[in-house]
Scaffold this active site. Sequence first.
Site: not given
Length: 188
Positions: A11, A38, A131
């Site tokens: 991310s 992401h 995540d």
Amino acid sequence: MSLRAVVIGASAGGVQALSQLLPGLSAGFPVPVMVVVHVPPRKANALVDLFAQKCRLPVKEAEDKEPLVPGTIYFAPPDYHLLVETERTLALSSDETVNHSRPAIDVLFETAADAFGPGLVGIVLTGANHDGARGLKAVCEAGGTALVQDPATAEVATMPEAALAACSAARAMKLDEIERSLEAMVRS
């Protein structure tokens, strides 16, 4: 059990981390590599072009129902979850976000763990949420190998710290150590 696939999640700071990790993989790297970063939902995916120029392996955006090809790097498209089906084809889904993300790292890791079991390596890199933690735990529970970017070297340590907390078998490593470890696994 021999290495059959690699899944990577990143991310915040992920492009920089992947820019150190992916170009180091040898041209003959013999397994598919699936990557979730992401990215904003309505943006063209510049990651494929960026990494195609840097990597020795072919790089492409994952397509629905596409069979996995060894030695190829697949990026999840913006606004779609990337899944691995048990017959080792890719699937895309526009299901609800997971951890406020679509694509979500957990979705890829959990489905890849089901498909590849102990032949899977899951790697969690830099990021600002949790995540990947649950997904990496699924990789471990399926007998796979869990690697995490050393939080001290991550641009944002939240995601690596959460992954290490969720999966006690995970090993924290610097990016160059992860790359060397992958190359050693495919040689053994």
